[in-house]
Design an enzyme around this catalytic site. Sequence first.
Site: not given
Lengths: 418, 418
Positions: A139-141, A189, A244, A295-297
């Site tokens: 997960t990028i999170d 998030r 975000e 989405y680029l990131q």
Amino acid sequence: MRNGTLLYAQSGGVTAVINATAAAVIEQARAKGIKVLAARNGILGALREELIDTSKESAAAIRALAHTPGGAFGSCRVKLKSLEADRARYDRLLEVLRAHDVRWFLYNGGNDSADTALKVSQLAKSSGYDLTCIGVPKTIDNDLAVTDTCPGFGSAAKYTAVSVREAALDVAAMAETSTRVFIYEAMGRHAGWLAAAAGLAGTGEDDAPHIILLPERAYDEAAFLAKVKAVVARVGYCVVVASEGIATADGRFVADAGGGKDSFGHSQLGGVAAHLAGRVKDQLGLKVHWALPDYLQRSARHLASKTDWEQAQAVGKAAVQLALKGQNGVMPVIVRSSDAPYRWKIEAAPLSKIANHEKKMPASFIRRDGFGITAKARAYLQPLIKGEAPLPYGSDGLPKYVTLKNVAVKQKLPAFEG
Amino acid sequence: MRNGTLLYAQSGGVTAVINATAAAVIEQARAKGIKVLAARNGILGALREELIDTSKESAAAIRALAHTPGGAFGSCRVKLKSLEADRARYDRLLEVLRAHDVRWFLYNGGNDSADTALKVSQLAKSSGYDLTCIGVPKTIDNDLAVTDTCPGFGSAAKYTAVSVREAALDVAAMAETSTRVFIYEAMGRHAGWLAAAAGLAGTGEDDAPHIILLPERAYDEAAFLAKVKAVVARVGYCVVVASEGIATADGRFVADAGGGKDSFGHSQLGGVAAHLAGRVKDQLGLKVHWALPDYLQRSARHLASKTDWEQAQAVGKAAVQLALKGQNGVMPVIVRSSDAPYRWKIEAAPLSKIANHEKKMPASFIRRDGFGITAKARAYLQPLIKGEAPLPYGSDGLPKYVTLKNVAVKQKLPAFEG
């Protein structure tokens, strides 16, 4: 070793390196003589019996997969509920696994996926079906518990830090007669890890980014605008990175475009940077620009961190090893023993410690004023973006990304409506 | 060769490679024993007598400048009007040039800058001041006349094509349960070159991007939405690239956020992708995401095209050579003799042929349905993104960008209010 096939599925948002994990899983299984099936579009494919025979792919294609972003077999945002509430789907899942003699199930995702993998392992056990379930982190999170970091995060973090540094050089050059305030919206998030990583773009007090807005701190418009004003007065321009997911003290998201929810039950977010830009323009009268890389990131394999890429492959390889050892209900996690030099190894952690947990940034990582990161955060984050993952380019100037054949496995069961 | 100093100034929006041009100018002048001054913040610095002594920078710093994005001396969005209307500023400019014995003036920018360079050269001539003025091409918009392409464009084009390809892989993997339509907003006020370059991301009919919206064609919402719907039905998802400058048949910009004008007199644009996304959501009921890379696309030195980088240096070197030869009122331009392999050379073109012209995409580059590029466009664009410009990274995982000392030259004139 017992006979059987291994089923691999991707879940949730894809990353720049989730396919590197997939490649490592397939290569490691091949080395052990195990056939790997992949679920098309994640758990949906497993339920629908839409399986892909990865043995039809060449060794070269699988190696190229290791540097291709996106999710090669498809992923999905579908979360199974409790065993009671979603019993029909769990039963169907087990039926599909049985039909294809799947004895090892590797589910590559975040904390929701860890929960599903755990439940499937419990159900198999109570049903007397010999199955080993492994969660594979992604997960990028960066919000998974236990593991030092999550494959996918380091590359997105590197993208964020590099992009913010580059854009800041642009803004600095033009500020005299053009944009004074630049706002970059980062994904995240509930946890501000990616926005925090932007802090690596600069080291001095007046280096960009000058302000980082994290969901771990309540958004206070007056304090934000005052800080922007002060930075512009002192530095000449101001670079802001906003997560975000920032929300005011009463819990309202600063921008929840549309206000809907995705099928994971998360609020649909977006538009934070646009909102902040509007406030800066209206309240401070400064020229402002904003970027929303979206989405680029999370797909920027061209800027992937070598550390992240190596870890993505390491968890894939370890997942197969743990599966073949019959270590049911675990996830290979990254354990850090040193910041500088960064030393890490893979260990197995129980899925029960990871499922449905969410790791936020510790308070010690956030500067007292709430607008930046501490030295402790820097020491944690820095090694994760280190190194450049190799990437071959074609003579057309584009990275050589692979498209797999994705040959379907013959279905054995009636269709499932669920 | 005559004595004197060379003044170099950057103008308008900066690029990933404008500093490569600056580095080449400085290195070439040093090789000829010429001292280079740089104007701080472009023409503003020349008017204010805020000059930088580049001889204070080490050879290593200047070489590092060649791989650093942004504008090292600062740039600005200030356009001088006609000689009559802006006479005081032109006179002041000449006064500053005289005070510092500037005999060669190199103005690095777009068509507005070419116009200014031309006017300064005319004024110097009529005033009997021996000055050679050279325009040096730069713009990610690729809209300069005569030259095959503009330094800065190839790198932004490569960023666009790679980013769209990567994001498309992400969308493809998730479309079944998540985003169906992804919209990428590219820079380009009146010419769609950058949006067109996104077309390099795919070759097959169903490859992303599926729709490119160019300012050269009137935006027709009904046709756009029908096309999105058809693509989603056929492919499963749809990737759209929209130029910020698209307008309806009656000339209204699709989104002119704020509706203001910048100091070049251009409309301030933005929000095209957000607008299109709203229409797709409301009219088609499809889940949609959008990206607005903004300054990221013109500062992404980490993804610079080697071709572009080489051309940026070539025009800088040639500009000095032309200046020292006394070729007044010209610009070194790129002349293409072959597409594949790409062969090009530098020639001198009169500024009068470039000033205030704007090169739009030829009709033959745009597909008949208006939603994509032709093979002819591809043959033109492909070589411009070819090759990866070398870039050193530090042990911190970030590119090694340089910050110059920018030592101010002692002022000789009273302050100028203008």
